[in-house]
Design a protein around this motif. Structure first.
Motif, short mmCIF file in Angstrom:
data_model
loop_
_atom_site.label_atom_id
_atom_site.label_comp_id
_atom_site.label_asym_id
_atom_site.label_seq_id
_atom_site.Cartn_x
_atom_site.Cartn_y
_atom_site.Cartn_z
N UNK A 187 0.89 -1.21 0.00
CA UNK A 187 0.09 0.08 0.05
C UNK A 187 0.96 1.19 -0.04
N UNK A 188 2.02 1.29 0.54
CA UNK A 188 2.94 2.37 0.80
C UNK A 188 3.50 2.61 -0.42
N UNK A 189 3.83 1.33 -1.33
CA UNK A 189 4.47 1.47 -2.57
C UNK A 189 3.32 2.27 -3.56
N UNK A 190 1.99 2.05 -3.29
CA UNK A 190 0.86 2.49 -4.28
C UNK A 190 1.00 3.89 -3.94
N UNK A 191 1.14 4.25 -2.70
CA UNK A 191 0.97 5.81 -2.19
C UNK A 191 2.26 6.50 -3.05
N UNK A 192 3.41 5.91 -3.02
CA UNK A 192 4.49 6.58 -3.65
C UNK A 192 4.12 6.79 -5.14
N UNK A 193 3.51 5.64 -5.70
CA UNK A 193 3.34 5.97 -7.43
C UNK A 193 2.25 7.05 -7.42
N UNK A 194 1.26 7.19 -6.34
CA UNK A 194 0.40 8.11 -6.41
C UNK A 194 0.74 9.65 -6.28
N UNK A 195 1.79 9.71 -5.44
CA UNK A 195 2.55 10.91 -5.26
C UNK A 195 3.30 11.35 -6.45
N UNK A 196 3.68 10.40 -7.32
CA UNK A 196 4.74 10.66 -8.81
C UNK A 196 3.59 11.30 -9.57
N UNK A 197 2.36 10.63 -9.66
CA UNK A 197 1.31 11.07 -10.60
C UNK A 197 0.71 12.33 -10.24
#
Length: 222
Positions: free
Chosen positions: A134-144
């Motif tokens: 989930x934290x990995x997905x959040x990091x991807x979310x912040x990149x977008x």
């Protein structure tokens, strides 16, 4: 003869005291186990669940700030101070959400390492792994999100719309996963509470049985 009878009575009294002492020690030990279980519920399970709830709230706040930011960039003329405040709100909400999830993982791992458990360490480990993803997905979310901000600043509406659609898809996925992990933590916490209650009932039952056995044995000997 009187001395022998006196010794017998004294032996019976000592025996009864030993039996009662054994009952008290067993009850005390089991009661301490219950107290330890309540302590880890209060120190690990409940904080982990609360942290996940707060992480979800901060994540939703971040989404709200992003929507307001998109609207602010569309205003003519743009209000630079308003935009700066909204970006600060987004950053603070994102940071808080990450910290909340990190705290939940710390509580979960602390419980896994605790010698007193509820036979749910495997389930807790799985939940911790899911939170890592989930934290990995959040990091991807912040990149977008950064891509969206760059598109808003450049005024490229086509790229802005594409980035926003991508961000919305990631947001829906994040919200669903956070809610899923929160419910899983809620289930594990309630299972631990039910286990503690059942153990408390067992403590009372065992204490009563030992007390009755000690009394019956003492009366039989007497």
């Amino acid at each position: 003869m009187r001395v022998r009878i006196g010794l017998k009575i004294f032996s019976i009294a000592v025996g009864l005291l030993i039996l009662m002492g054994a009952v008290a020690l067993v009850s005390l030990r089991m009661t301490k186990t219950v107290d330890s279980q309540l302590s880890i519920l209060d120190g690990n399970y409940v904080p982990a669940y609360v942290a996940l709830v707060q992480g979800n709230v901060h994540s939703l706040q971040e989404s709200m700030f992003i929507r307001r930011l998109v609207i602010a960039f569309g205003e003519k003329p743009p209000n630079d101070e308003k935009i700066a405040n909204l970006r600060a709100g987004i950053a603070d909400s994102a940071k808080s959400s990450d910290l909340d999830i990190g705290e939940a993982r710390a509580d979960i791992n602390r419980q896994i390492g605790d010698p007193i458990d509820f036979n749910d360490n495997i389930e807790l480990a799985r939940l911790d792994t899911k939170l890592d993803f989930l934290q990995e997905d959040r990091r991807r979310y912040e990149e977008v999100l950064q891509e969206l901000v760059a598109d808003l600043q450049s005024g490229d509406q086509a790229a802005e719309r594409q980035a926003l659609d991508h961000l919305d898809a990631l947001r829906d996925r994040l919200d669903a996963r956070v809610d899923e992990e929160r419910l899983e933590m809620h289930r594990l916490a309630h299972a631990a509470i039910d286990s503690t209650r059942a153990y408390q009932v067992r403590v009372v039952e065992i204490s009563l049985i030992l007390l009755l056995l000690a009394t019956a044995l003492g009366v039989s000997i007497a």
